[in-house]
Design a protein around this motif. Structure first.
Motif, PDB file in Angstrom:
ATOM      1  N   ASP A 161     137.498  93.901 -48.607  1.00 43.58           N
ATOM      2  CA  ASP A 161     137.420  92.437 -48.681  1.00 43.58           C
ATOM      3  C   ASP A 161     136.001  91.990 -48.348  1.00 43.58           C
ATOM      4  OD1 ASP A 161     140.080  92.261 -49.339  1.00 43.58           O
ATOM      5  OD2 ASP A 161     140.726  92.148 -47.234  1.00 43.58           O
ATOM      6  N   LEU A 162     135.337  91.433 -49.328  1.00 34.33           N
ATOM      7  CA  LEU A 162     133.968  90.974 -49.152  1.00 34.33           C
ATOM      8  C   LEU A 162     133.868  89.513 -49.568  1.00 34.33           C
ATOM      9  CD1 LEU A 162     131.994  93.977 -50.752  1.00 34.33           C
ATOM     10  CD2 LEU A 162     132.415  93.584 -48.322  1.00 34.33           C
ATOM     11  N   THR A 163     132.895  88.861 -48.990  1.00 32.17           N
ATOM     12  CA  THR A 163     132.601  87.502 -49.450  1.00 32.17           C
ATOM     13  C   THR A 163     131.879  87.589 -50.787  1.00 32.17           C
ATOM     14  OG1 THR A 163     130.460  87.446 -48.338  1.00 32.17           O
ATOM     15  CG2 THR A 163     132.395  86.755 -47.046  1.00 32.17           C
ATOM     16  N   MET A 164     131.763  86.497 -51.464  1.00 27.42           N
ATOM     17  CA  MET A 164     131.108  86.480 -52.762  1.00 27.42           C
ATOM     18  C   MET A 164     129.659  86.943 -52.633  1.00 27.42           C
ATOM     19  SD  MET A 164     133.308  85.726 -54.975  1.00 27.42           S
ATOM     20  CE  MET A 164     132.198  85.470 -56.347  1.00 27.42           C
ATOM     21  N   THR A 165     128.979  86.500 -51.565  1.00 30.04           N
ATOM     22  CA  THR A 165     127.579  86.904 -51.373  1.00 30.04           C
ATOM     23  C   THR A 165     127.481  88.398 -51.109  1.00 30.04           C
ATOM     24  OG1 THR A 165     127.072  84.720 -50.479  1.00 30.04           O
ATOM     25  CG2 THR A 165     125.504  86.500 -50.020  1.00 30.04           C
ATOM     26  N   GLN A 166     128.371  88.911 -50.246  1.00 32.94           N
ATOM     27  CA  GLN A 166     128.351  90.336 -49.953  1.00 32.94           C
ATOM     28  C   GLN A 166     128.678  91.169 -51.194  1.00 32.94           C
ATOM     29  OE1 GLN A 166     131.264  90.314 -46.828  1.00 32.94           O
ATOM     30  NE2 GLN A 166     129.725  90.109 -45.180  1.00 32.94           N
ATOM     31  N   LYS A 167     129.645  90.700 -51.955  1.00 31.36           N
ATOM     32  CA  LYS A 167     130.007  91.428 -53.162  1.00 31.36           C
ATOM     33  C   LYS A 167     128.862  91.438 -54.160  1.00 31.36           C
ATOM     34  CE  LYS A 167     133.683  91.776 -56.602  1.00 31.36           C
ATOM     35  NZ  LYS A 167     134.975  91.220 -57.088  1.00 31.36           N
ATOM     36  N   ASP A 168     128.155  90.314 -54.258  1.00 30.42           N
ATOM     37  CA  ASP A 168     127.019  90.250 -55.173  1.00 30.42           C
ATOM     38  C   ASP A 168     125.935  91.228 -54.740  1.00 30.42           C
ATOM     39  OD1 ASP A 168     125.440  88.955 -57.364  1.00 30.42           O
ATOM     40  OD2 ASP A 168     124.177  88.371 -55.668  1.00 30.42           O
ATOM     41  N   PHE A 169     125.686  91.275 -53.410  1.00 30.04           N
ATOM     42  CA  PHE A 169     124.688  92.222 -52.910  1.00 30.04           C
ATOM     43  C   PHE A 169     125.086  93.663 -53.218  1.00 30.04           C
ATOM     44  CE2 PHE A 169     123.248  89.091 -49.353  1.00 30.04           C
ATOM     45  CZ  PHE A 169     122.566  88.348 -50.310  1.00 30.04           C
ATOM     46  N   ALA A 170     126.338  93.973 -52.975  1.00 30.79           N
ATOM     47  CA  ALA A 170     126.813  95.343 -53.206  1.00 30.79           C
ATOM     48  C   ALA A 170     126.745  95.706 -54.694  1.00 30.79           C
ATOM     49  CB  ALA A 170     128.231  95.504 -52.676  1.00 30.79           C
ATOM     50  N   GLN A 171     127.140  94.803 -55.563  1.00 36.69           N
ATOM     51  CA  GLN A 171     127.083  95.064 -57.005  1.00 36.69           C
ATOM     52  C   GLN A 171     125.639  95.235 -57.474  1.00 36.69           C
ATOM     53  OE1 GLN A 171     129.230  91.743 -58.627  1.00 36.69           O
ATOM     54  NE2 GLN A 171     131.222  92.804 -58.539  1.00 36.69           N
ATOM     55  N   THR A 172     124.736  94.428 -56.916  1.00 39.26           N
ATOM     56  CA  THR A 172     123.328  94.561 -57.277  1.00 39.26           C
ATOM     57  C   THR A 172     122.792  95.926 -56.858  1.00 39.26           C
ATOM     58  OG1 THR A 172     123.002  92.176 -57.033  1.00 39.26           O
ATOM     59  CG2 THR A 172     121.032  93.569 -57.013  1.00 39.26           C
ATOM     60  N   ALA A 173     123.123  96.353 -55.653  1.00 43.53           N
ATOM     61  CA  ALA A 173     122.691  97.667 -55.183  1.00 43.53           C
ATOM     62  C   ALA A 173     123.278  98.775 -56.046  1.00 43.53           C
ATOM     63  CB  ALA A 173     123.087  97.850 -53.718  1.00 43.53           C
ATOM     64  N   GLN A 174     124.544  98.623 -56.423  1.00 40.28           N
ATOM     65  CA  GLN A 174     125.179  99.621 -57.271  1.00 40.28           C
ATOM     66  C   GLN A 174     124.519  99.683 -58.638  1.00 40.28           C
ATOM     67  OE1 GLN A 174     129.261  98.937 -58.615  1.00 40.28           O
ATOM     68  NE2 GLN A 174     129.792 100.958 -57.785  1.00 40.28           N
ATOM     69  N   MET A 175     124.170  98.535 -59.196  1.00 44.20           N
ATOM     70  CA  MET A 175     123.512  98.499 -60.495  1.00 44.20           C
ATOM     71  C   MET A 175     122.140  99.171 -60.430  1.00 44.20           C
ATOM     72  SD  MET A 175     122.592  95.169 -62.840  1.00 44.20           S
ATOM     73  CE  MET A 175     121.461  94.549 -61.583  1.00 44.20           C
ATOM     74  N   CYS A 176     121.403  98.917 -59.356  1.00 45.89           N
ATOM     75  CA  CYS A 176     120.094  99.548 -59.197  1.00 45.89           C
ATOM     76  C   CYS A 176     120.229 101.058 -59.042  1.00 45.89           C
ATOM     77  CB  CYS A 176     119.363  98.965 -57.993  1.00 45.89           C
ATOM     78  SG  CYS A 176     118.905  97.217 -58.189  1.00 45.89           S
ATOM     79  N   GLY A 177     121.234 101.480 -58.299  1.00 52.18           N
ATOM     80  CA  GLY A 177     121.447 102.917 -58.146  1.00 52.18           C
ATOM     81  C   GLY A 177     121.772 103.588 -59.463  1.00 52.18           C
ATOM     82  N   ARG A 178     122.604 102.946 -60.263  1.00 54.60           N
ATOM     83  CA  ARG A 178     122.927 103.528 -61.575  1.00 54.60           C
ATOM     84  C   ARG A 178     121.711 103.549 -62.496  1.00 54.60           C
ATOM     85  NH1 ARG A 178     128.888 100.672 -62.414  1.00 54.60           N
ATOM     86  NH2 ARG A 178     130.007 102.070 -60.962  1.00 54.60           N
ATOM     87  N   ALA A 179     120.851 102.524 -62.389  1.00 52.47           N
ATOM     88  CA  ALA A 179     119.625 102.530 -63.181  1.00 52.47           C
ATOM     89  C   ALA A 179     118.733 103.695 -62.776  1.00 52.47           C
ATOM     90  CB  ALA A 179     118.885 101.198 -63.016  1.00 52.47           C
ATOM     91  N   LEU A 180     118.679 103.961 -61.477  1.00 54.50           N
ATOM     92  CA  LEU A 180     117.888 105.098 -61.013  1.00 54.50           C
ATOM     93  C   LEU A 180     118.478 106.412 -61.512  1.00 54.50           C
ATOM     94  CD1 LEU A 180     115.600 106.247 -59.340  1.00 54.50           C
ATOM     95  CD2 LEU A 180     117.078 106.124 -57.322  1.00 54.50           C
ATOM     96  N   ILE A 181     119.783 106.523 -61.510  1.00 54.44           N
ATOM     97  CA  ILE A 181     120.422 107.733 -62.026  1.00 54.44           C
ATOM     98  C   ILE A 181     120.141 107.895 -63.523  1.00 54.44           C
ATOM     99  CG2 ILE A 181     122.669 108.716 -62.588  1.00 54.44           C
ATOM    100  CD1 ILE A 181     121.777 109.282 -59.799  1.00 54.44           C
ATOM    101  N   THR A 182     120.150 106.792 -64.253  1.00 51.82           N
ATOM    102  CA  THR A 182     119.826 106.856 -65.687  1.00 51.82           C
ATOM    103  C   THR A 182     118.413 107.381 -65.894  1.00 51.82           C
ATOM    104  OG1 THR A 182     121.315 105.011 -66.138  1.00 51.82           O
ATOM    105  CG2 THR A 182     119.650 105.518 -67.809  1.00 51.82           C
ATOM    106  N   LEU A 183     117.461 106.899 -65.098  1.00 54.79           N
ATOM    107  CA  LEU A 183     116.084 107.376 -65.208  1.00 54.79           C
ATOM    108  C   LEU A 183     116.003 108.865 -64.879  1.00 54.79           C
ATOM    109  CD1 LEU A 183     113.075 106.943 -65.585  1.00 54.79           C
ATOM    110  CD2 LEU A 183     112.941 106.174 -63.210  1.00 54.79           C
ATOM    111  N   ILE A 184     116.701 109.278 -63.855  1.00 56.25           N
ATOM    112  CA  ILE A 184     116.707 110.700 -63.494  1.00 56.25           C
ATOM    113  C   ILE A 184     117.285 111.532 -64.636  1.00 56.25           C
ATOM    114  CG2 ILE A 184     117.680 112.394 -61.906  1.00 56.25           C
ATOM    115  CD1 ILE A 184     117.585 110.234 -59.746  1.00 56.25           C
ATOM    116  N   ASN A 185     118.364 111.033 -65.231  1.00 55.71           N
ATOM    117  CA  ASN A 185     118.966 111.755 -66.362  1.00 55.71           C
ATOM    118  C   ASN A 185     117.998 111.877 -67.529  1.00 55.71           C
ATOM    119  OD1 ASN A 185     121.360 112.124 -64.986  1.00 55.71           O
ATOM    120  ND2 ASN A 185     122.331 110.294 -65.838  1.00 55.71           N
ATOM    121  N   ASP A 186     117.249 110.807 -67.803  1.00 54.36           N
ATOM    122  CA  ASP A 186     116.281 110.847 -68.901  1.00 54.36           C
ATOM    123  C   ASP A 186     115.199 111.893 -68.640  1.00 54.36           C
ATOM    124  OD1 ASP A 186     117.606 108.933 -70.305  1.00 54.36           O
ATOM    125  OD2 ASP A 186     116.348 107.252 -69.658  1.00 54.36           O
ATOM    126  N   VAL A 187     114.694 111.905 -67.428  1.00 58.00           N
ATOM    127  CA  VAL A 187     113.653 112.893 -67.101  1.00 58.00           C
ATOM    128  C   VAL A 187     114.199 114.304 -67.202  1.00 58.00           C
ATOM    129  CG1 VAL A 187     112.109 113.709 -65.284  1.00 58.00           C
ATOM    130  CG2 VAL A 187     112.403 111.257 -65.648  1.00 58.00           C
TER     131      VAL A 187
END
Length: 970
Positions: A385-411
């Protein structure tokens, strides 16, 4: 170094020996040719000398014969006639007239034999006294031989007693004793002063027997006939008639006294330096004298050019052969050395490749391991159970992490491609569903930018193809992502067709535009371009004039699940996929380095749009691996069109029937046969929308404006048949005007009140932005936001038309189904990272599994001693003390030993139903290179899951292992 120095010394010695051999062989050739030349010169000299000797002998013999005949003449007409028929005048005239028969003689004379007692009477009869050679009165002697007849040329011999000279006396005595012609020693002839000899022939009285003795010859002698031979004139005349006189020197010798030969003809002192000399024996008929002809060359025979050029050429050839051998030898040594160095470099490269693979594995593991914890924990956090702000922060962090994984996969993909370790799958997949899935990834971004994002697959392309769907998805994601990123207005259009259709279309393009070069572009009446969005594109092949060539008249009521193709499963075809955008384009100066890794068009590109510049490079490599290629057309400030090709196989089997291979859900069939009207002023966009509706079995009639749409619906222009079953009307937002709201509503109510229609069609508005939904009020039954896909259309229409769409059996209650598989299962997780243990354990416990965690391979082996209660094991690969490979090998050895012991304890009947111990072991690691996967399989692991993994990947892997174990146990 010592071996090299020894090798160089040995080669130098061999080279010197080769030169010596070459010189010796050349000298041998020279002497051989010189010897042949001298042999030929000697043969020629012998031939010429023998020829001259023979001719001289023949002419001498002829002369002697004529002298003999003259002797017979004198014997006949002087002694047998009484009185004599010959006198001085007669003899002189006769000999003068017949001198041509005796060309070698200067003249002839006859001396009569007179005894001493006959001298006085002879002198009274002749009227003169006999003289000696010195013109003195002949002294008394036994016999005399005074000349009584003489030729005019030797008239000086008249009255001379030939017996008065010692040499003449000897010749006369020898001539009458032998009956043959005899010769004197050479002497200087009177008058000419030439060397010559005197020929003496005895004249016998008639009646001498042929076999008479010497005494009889002497007794029958009546006189002597003699003549002087001018040897010099004789030989000179003879040689003048023959060729080659200028080349040789001829000498004629009297060699009666071998110690002191007398020169009869030729130079007195010949040049002894001339090596060639030939001696021919001359037989002049005198048995007491011997003569020779000696011939030699006037000059030394010249050495022919061949005796010089041939040895020189042989020497050059030998040296060339030696040079070639030496060069080949040196080349062989160099190649051997190069091979040795290459082997060393190969060993180093292999070691470097191993080190690189190990480095990649280490880097991948070290980066992915914490990322696995980060993403896993974020995923778990989002489940709380997260507040909207907390959920937004967590989703943003998750999106950045997946972007980093995508870059690692490309390399890592780039590294695997360079190392040749990237392998492609060959599985059947639904190409149209894959295209829809890729478009859906960028739907939110396209709606934010209010750009058209659409995909179109030609009807000629099979529904199911065999290839690597993950790599197709990777290329499309890179290209479509770039197109959406660099496009701020207009459209991004993805089109798929066969290469044959693309060639047909290309042949129609007469004045295309390529990389900034202007050409004719198809436009509509209002000045807009006849493309998907109305904006100009870099390549006009997607304008309506050429795009319509790709459309077919296929009925959408045909079988929707499998297109009617005649290809066999093994038939290969080439797909042409183009991604067109109307973005900023690529500057001309940067187009040459588009596919260079980590390169951007300029520094502002990365600053304004982001990205690493590796996606296009990977896409190019993947396209080439799939048997195709990639190219592009770009015009600055107009847009770009990237096109890549790939070879696939046709498969008539629908992937939707195989849940293990399916990438998307099958499309529903409940809309089959429904009819709709599409109002769209852009024919390309209308064709794309019609393509998606046809995939659902909806029959679509496209009109280009609202007036035609109203007319079609109201039954004008003969369209009443369409009105009876019309279910919906689709209208593009740029066609709709606010003033048409009332007109449309009035028309619909009028038709319903008049009873012309029983149920009004549903109105669907197609928009490109979420913000447009609130702009058009409640006129429409539903506002559908693009990009549209067949599955999203089906979902919207299902809500709008209230139709039921049965779900696929394998998708029903998926979570419950997985929970039923995993609930109560004992799973062992082995990982040295406590965060990863928590993530994996939480994911599995979520579905009811009983999870036990250990942090080392040794602990896992101790827990897995037979018998044990675990149903599966997740094994990390890289761990201290004992890695996952060694732990798995020991687990398999323990299982083998336990199975053998159990087998020995069973009877033969029980062995037929014996089930071996086999614990499913799944590799769980952040290393994703091919070598690690091969090592996992080699060590006995059953599967592979890479970090960071999500719950979907985790429970799918576990369910597959658990299901397989259950089936084998049964």
């Amino acid at each position: 170094m010592g071996k090299q120095a020894a090798g160089r010394g040995w080669r130098s010695a061999a080279a010197a020996a080769w030169v010596v051999v070459a010189v010796a062989c050349s000298a041998t050739v020279h002497w051989h040719l010189r010897r042949e030349t001298m042999d030929r010169a000697e043969e020629r000299l012998v031939s010429m000398c023998e020829e001259r000797a023979r001719m001289l002998q023949e002419q001498f013999g002829v002369t002697v014969n004529h002298v003999h005949a003259l002797a017979i003449l004198i014997s006949t007409f002087h002694f047998e006639k009484r009185p004599s028929a010959i006198d001085q005048d007669t003899f002189a005239k006769y000999t003068a007239r017949t001198s041509f028969e005796r060309p070698l003689l200067n003249g002839v004379a006859y001396a009569q034999r007179i005894f001493h007692h006959e001298r006085e009477m002879f002198e009274r009869q002749q009227g003169w006294i006999m003289n000696t050679m010195k013109r003195e009165a002949a002294p008394p002697q036994d016999e005399y031989a005074p000349v009584i007849f003489s030729q005019d040329t030797v008239s000086y011999l008249a009255r001379i007693d030939m017996m008065s000279g010692e040499e003449d006396r000897e010749n006369i005595l020898r001539a009458r004793a032998t009956g043959k012609a005899v010769l004197t020693n050479p002497f200087r002839l009177l008058g000419s002063n030439h060397l010559g000899v005197v020929l003496t022939f005895a004249v016998y009285r008639p009646g001498l027997a042929v076999d008479a003795s010497v005494e009889q010859h002497v007794e029958a002698t009546a006189g002597y006939l003699g003549g002087a031979f001018d040897v010099e004139s004789l030989v000179e005349n003879l040689l003048s008639k023959l060729a080659g006189n200028q080349d040789i020197v001829v000498n004629v010798y009297d060699v009666t006294n071998a110690s002191e030969p007398m020169v009869m003809y030729g130079p007195q002192s010949p040049d002894g330096k001339i090596p060639l000399l030939h001696v021919s024996t001359l037989d002049f008929g005198d048995p007491f004298r011997r003569h020779e002809m000696r011939c030699r060359y006037r000059q030394k025979p010249p050495l022919p050019w061949s005796a010089i050029t041939n040895p020189l050429g042989a020497f050059v050839i030998w040296m060339l052969v030696g040079y070639i051998i030496c060069a080949a030898w040196s080349r062989y040594d160099k190649v051997s050395e190069d091979c040795r160095k290459m082997e060393e470099l190969k060993t180093q490269a292999e070691a470097a490749d191993v080190a690189k693979s190990q480095f990649l594995a280490t880097v991948s593991h070290e980066i992915r391991t914490p990322m696995n914890g980060v993403l896993g924990m974020l995923d778990m956090l989002l489940g709380t159970d997260l507040t909207m702000t907390q959920k937004d922060f967590a989703q943003t962090a998750q999106m950045c992490g997946r972007a980093l994984i995508t870059l690692i996969n490309d390399v890592l993909d780039r590294a695997k491609i360079e190392a040749g370790k990237l392998e492609l799958e060959a599985v059947p997949f639904d190409l149209r569903s894959l295209m829809d899935d890729v478009i859906s990834l960028f739907s939110s971004k396209s709606r934010e930018k209010c750009i058209e994002l659409a995909v179109f697959v030609c009807d000629h392309v099979p529904k199911v193809v065999i290839g690597d769907p993950w790599r197709y998805r990777q290329i499309l994601t890179n290209l479509v992502g770039n197109a959406v990123k660099f496009t701020e207005r207009g459209h991004v259009f993805v089109r798929v067709c066969l290469s044959d259709n693309s060639k047909l279309e290309a042949n129609k393009v007469l004045n295309g535009t390529m990389n900034g070069k202007d050409g004719k572009v198809d436009t509509v009446a209002n000045g807009a371009f006849n493309t998907l969005s109305g904006f100009q594109a870099a390549d006009e092949r997607n304008s309506w004039e050429y795009f319509k060539l790709l459309l077919s008249d296929k009925d959408p009521l045909d079988d929707l699940e499998c297109e009617n193709f005649n290809q066999n499963d093994s038939d290969c075809m080439t797909l042409m996929i183009s991604i067109e955008d109307t973005g900023v384009g690529i500057p001309l100066h940067a187009q040459d380095r588009v596919f260079t890794p980590f390169m951007q068009a300029d520094s502002s590109t990365s600053r304004n749009y982001g990205g690493t510049g590796i996606g296009l490079s990977i896409s190019k490599c993947l396209a080439e691996l799939m048997g195709g290629q990639i190219s592009f057309t770009s015009r600055p400030f107009v847009g770009s069109t990237f096109t890549f090709s790939a070879v696939v196989k046709c498969a008539c089997k629908d992937t939707s029937s195989d849940p293990k291979r399916s990438l998307s859900e099958a499309l529903p069939t409940v809309f089959k046969g429904m009819k709709a009207i599409l109002v769209d002023g852009r024919p390309v966009r209308g064709a794309v929308t019609r393509y998606h509706l046809n995939r659902l079995g909806i029959i679509v009639q496209v009109v280009n404006n609202l007036s035609m749409g109203f007319q079609t619906f109201s039954g004008q222009k003969g369209a009443t048949g369409s009105r009876e079953k019309l279910s919906m009307i689709f209208i593009e937002s740029d066609i709709w005007r606010p003033e048409t709201d009332i007109q449309l509503l009035n028309l619909l109510h009028e038709l319903k009140n008049n009873g012309q229609v029983h149920e009004l069609p549903k109105l669907v508005l197609l928009v490109t932005s979420e913000a447009d939904k609130d702009r058009y009020g409640s006129t429409f039954d539903i506002v559908m936001c693009k990009p549209i896909r067949a599955s999203t259309i089906a979902s919207c229409l299902q809500q709008l038309l209230k139709v039921e769409m049965p779900e696929r059996k394998e998708n029903q209650n998926k979570l419950s189904f997985l929970r039923s598989l995993l609930i109560g299962k004992n799973i062992l997780i082995v990982d040295d990272n406590k965060v990863n243990l928590r993530v994996a354990a939480a994911a599995l416990k979520k579905y009811g599994a009983k999870v036990h965690c250990v942090e080392s391979g040794k602990d896992a082996i101790s827990l897995l001693q037979q018998p044990h209660c675990f149903d599966a094991c997740f094994m990390d690969v890289q761990m201290p003390e004992m890695d996952g490979f060694e732990a798995t090998r020991q687990i398999r050895q323990m299982e083998m030993k336990a199975n053998e012991e159990r087998m020995n304890m069973l009877t033969s009947a029980e062995r037929s139903t014996f089930v071996e111990f086999h614990l499913p072991v799944l590799a769980m690691t952040a290393d994703v290179i091919q070598a690690t996967y091969e090592e996992c399989i080699k060590s006995g692991m059953d599967g592979y899951v890479s970090k960071p993994f999500d719950e979907e990947q985790l429970y799918q892997a576990v369910s597959r292992l658990v299901v397989g174990t259950t089936e084998s146990a049964v």
